[in-house]
Design an enzyme around this catalytic site. Structure first.
Site, mmCIF file in Angstrom:
data_model
loop_
_atom_site.group_PDB
_atom_site.id
_atom_site.type_symbol
_atom_site.label_atom_id
_atom_site.label_comp_id
_atom_site.label_asym_id
_atom_site.label_seq_id
_atom_site.Cartn_x
_atom_site.Cartn_y
_atom_site.Cartn_z
ATOM 1 N N LYS A 259 0.801 -1.187 0.007
ATOM 2 C CA LYS A 259 -0.108 -0.081 0.235
ATOM 3 C C LYS A 259 0.810 1.320 0.163
ATOM 4 C CE LYS A 259 -1.198 -0.711 4.799
ATOM 5 N NZ LYS A 259 -2.475 -0.969 5.738
ATOM 6 N N ARG A 260 2.169 0.997 0.205
ATOM 7 C CA ARG A 260 2.846 2.346 0.068
ATOM 8 C C ARG A 260 3.507 2.550 -1.437
ATOM 9 N NH1 ARG A 260 3.379 0.500 4.980
ATOM 10 N NH2 ARG A 260 4.351 -1.450 4.520
#
Ligand code: GLU
Length: 491
Positions: A259-260
Site C-alpha cells: 500500500k506504500r
C-alpha cells in the site's frame, strides 16, 4: 444465516491496495455464497501508524466497492466493538487467563542474552529466534530480574510438536516446532501485539474461516495453538477457525504490491474511473475463475458461486491493461442514465460541472454518454472527452499540442469553410451537419476526411480525441458550435 463467519480486518495505516481489496472481496463472496456473516473489523492497535483519516478511508472504500458488511463499524453486531482500539478490556482479560493457566508466561530475556546463550550452546546455524529460556524460571530468577528493574514481555507457550493444518487453498501445511518458538503477545510496556489481538478477536467473534493473504502464512502456526488455548479457556465463541491463504497479487516486474507503492492504492483506481463492479470483477480473476472462459460477471453472481477451495494458490499478476479492458465491458453494459450519473463526479473534478449540476446539464450528459460509451474503458477518459460540452465560452480551452498540429494556416482555412457551410443551415441535427460538412469539405474542396474533420473537431471539442463529431455538434447546439469555430479563427 449459516454458521460461516469470515472477516476482513485491515489496519488503518494507509490506503487499501488492490491485494487487500481482493482479500475483502473473497471474504465477502464466501460469506454470501454460504449464507454466512461478513465481519468487518479494524485493527487499529498501532497508535503511531494508525490515523482517523485512514479509518474513514477504509469505510468509504468498502462502501464505494459495495462490499457490505453484516457486522462491524457503523453497523454494530453482537460481538462488538469492532475497532481494536476499543477492545483493550478483552485483551487484558485474555492475557490474564493465559498467564493464570500457564499457557503464557512472563519473559525477561533481552535479545542479547538470547544470542549469547545460543552462541554458548554452539547452536549457531540452527533455527534462529527465541530459545524458550524463560518458560520455567525459578522464583529466585524472577525476583532477581524484578530487582534489576526489568519489565517482562508476555510470551505464548507453543506446543513442542509440529503444527499441521489443512489450508483451504494450499492443502496440508506443516511447521516444525523448532521453527516456531514461544512468541511475544504483549510488549514490555503492556501493549498487546497483533499476534494476540488478531486471534483473540477471531476467537471471541466466532470466526470460522480466516481467508487472508499469503504474507500472513507464517503467523498461522502461532495462531492455531493460541486458538486451541482460547477454546479450552472458554474464551472462544466457536471452534478453531479453518485457514485459507490467498495467493500474492504481484505488480509490474513481479513485485509484491504494497500500500506504500505510489499509485497502488484503491483510491487511485477510483480516480482513474474504475467502476467498483469493474475493478472487483478483474480482482476476482486474480486466483479464481467463475468457470468456462467467462471473464465478465457481476458481484452478485460471484457471491452466488464463490468457493474458496477453488482458489488457485499460484501468485497472480495484476495487469492494468487487462483491468481496464474488463472495466470497459462494465462501462458498456451500463444504461445511459447510469453512465451519466457515474460520470458526474469526474466532470466535477475537471471543473466542467458545478457541485450541483442543473437538470439541463444532466439531460445533456445522458444524451452524450452513449457517444463515448464504446470509446472508453475508465470514466476519466469519458469525462475528458465530454467536458467540452459543459465549458462556457470563457473557459473553453483547446489543447495546446492539438492546436499546433491541427489548427495551422491550412487547418484554419478548413475551419473557415466549415463555418460558412454551417452558418445558414436550416436544421441543426446530425444528418444535416454531416451532409453540409461533407459536401463542402470533401466533395467541393476535395479534402481527405481526416484533414476535413480534424480541424473542425479540435476547434469544437478542444482535442483530437473526442466523441463522434457531428453528434457532438448537434448536442453542443448551433450557437455554441459556431462560436467555437469563430473563436478558433481568432486564435
Ligand atoms: N490487520 C492485519 C493486516 O492488515 C490483518 C491480518 C489478518 O487478516 O489476519 O495485515
Amino acid at each position: 444465516m449459516s454458521g460461516v463467519r469470515v472477516r476482513f480486518c485491515p489496519s488503518p495505516t494507509g490506503n487499501l491496495h488492490v491485494g487487500n481489496v481482493r482479500t475483502a472481496l473473497f471474504n465477502w463472496a464466501y460469506a454470501r455464497h454460504t449464507g454466512g456473516t461478513f465481519v468487518f473489523r479494524v485493527e487499529d492497535t498501532d497508535a503511531a501508524r494508525d490515523s482517523e483519516d485512514s479509518y474513514a478511508g477504509l469505510l468509504e472504500s468498502l462502501r464505494w466497492l459495495g462490499l457490505d458488511w453484516d457486522e462491524g463499524p457503523e453497523v454494530g453486531g453482537e460481538h462488538g466493538p469492532y475497532r481494536q482500539s476499543e477492545r483493550s478490556a478483552v485483551y487484558t482479560g485474555a492475557v490474564a487467563q493465559l498467564l493464570d493457566s500457564g499457557r503464557a508466561y512472563l519473559c525477561y530475556s533481552t535479545t542479547e542474552e538470547v544470542e549469547q546463550r545460543r552462541r554458548a550452546a554452539g547452536i549457531e546455524g540452527g533455527p534462529t529466534g527465541y530459545d524458550n529460556y524463560c518458560r520455567d524460571l525459578t522464583r529466585e530468577q524472577v525476583d532477581a530480574y524484578v530487582a534489576q528493574g526489568r519489565k517482562p514481555v508476555v510470551r505464548f507457550r507453543m506446543p513442542d510438536e509440529p503444527i499441521v493444518f489443512d489450508d483451504l487453498v494450499r492443502g496440508e501445511i506443516r511447521f516444525e516446532a523448532e521453527h516456531v518458538p514461544d512468541y511475544v503477545v504483549v510488549r514490555a510496556n503492556g501493549q498487546p501485539l497483533y499476534t494476540l489481538t488478531n486471534p483473540v478477536d477471531d476467537a471471541t467473534m466466532g470466526i470460522t474461516h480466516v481467508l487472508r493473504g499469503e504474507d500472513l502464512l507464517s503467523s498461522t502456526p502461532r495462531q492455531i495453538p493460541l486458538h486451541h488455548a482460547l477454546v479450552e479457556l472458554g474464551l472462544s465463541a466457536g471452534e478453531v477457525p479453518r485457514y485459507g491463504h490467498l495467493p500474492f497479487v504481484l505488480g509490474p516486474g513481479n513485485k509484491k504490491l504494497s500500500k506504500r507503492d505510489p499509485g497502488g492504492g484503491l483510491l487511485t483506481y477510483r480516480e482513474r474511473g474504475f467502476l467498483p463492479e469493474g475493478l472487483l470483477n478483474y480482482l476476482a480473476l486474480l486466483g479464481w475463475s467463475i468457470g468456462g472462459d467467462r471473464e465478465f460477471f457481476g458481484l452478485a453472481e460471484m457471491g452466488e458461486v464463490f468457493d474458496v477451495t477453488r482458489v488457485n494458490p499460484n501468485p497472480a499478476q495484476f495487469d492494468l491493461k487487462k483491468a481496464e479492458a474488463v472495466n470497459g465491458q462494465h462501462v458498456r453494459s451500463l444504461d445511459p442514465a447510469d453512465l451519466a450519473r457515474r460520470l458526474v463526479p469526474y466532470l466535477q473534478t475537471r471543473g466542467a460541472l458545478g457541485a450541483e449540476p442543473i437538470e439541463a446539464e444532466l439531460a445533456l450528459l445522458t444524451q452524450a454518454a452513449p457517444l463515448v460509451q464504446e470509446r472508453m474503458t475508465v470514466l476519466a477518459e469519458g469525462a475528458d472527452m465530454l467536458r467540452f460540452l459543459f465549458a462556457g465560452d470563457a473557459d473553453f480551452r483547446i489543447d495546446d499540442a492539438d492546436r499546433t498540429t491541427t489548427l495551422d494556416a491550412v487547418g484554419l482555412d478548413v475551419v473557415r469553410a466549415a463555418h460558412a457551410s454551417l452558418a445558414g443551415l436550416p436544421t441543426w441535427d446530425t444528418p444535416s451537419i454531416e451532409a453540409a460538412l461533407r459536401t463542402r469539405l470533401i466533395e467541393q474542396l476535395g479534402l481527405k476526411p481526416r484533414h476535413a474533420f480534424g480541424p473542425v473537431r479540435v476547434a469544437v471539442t478542444g482535442a483530437r480525441v473526442s466523441p463522434p463529431l457531428f453528434e457532438s455538434m448537434e448536442l453542443l447546439g448551433r450557437e455554441r458550435s459556431l462560436a467555437r469555430l469563430e473563436a478558433a479563427l481568432r486564435g
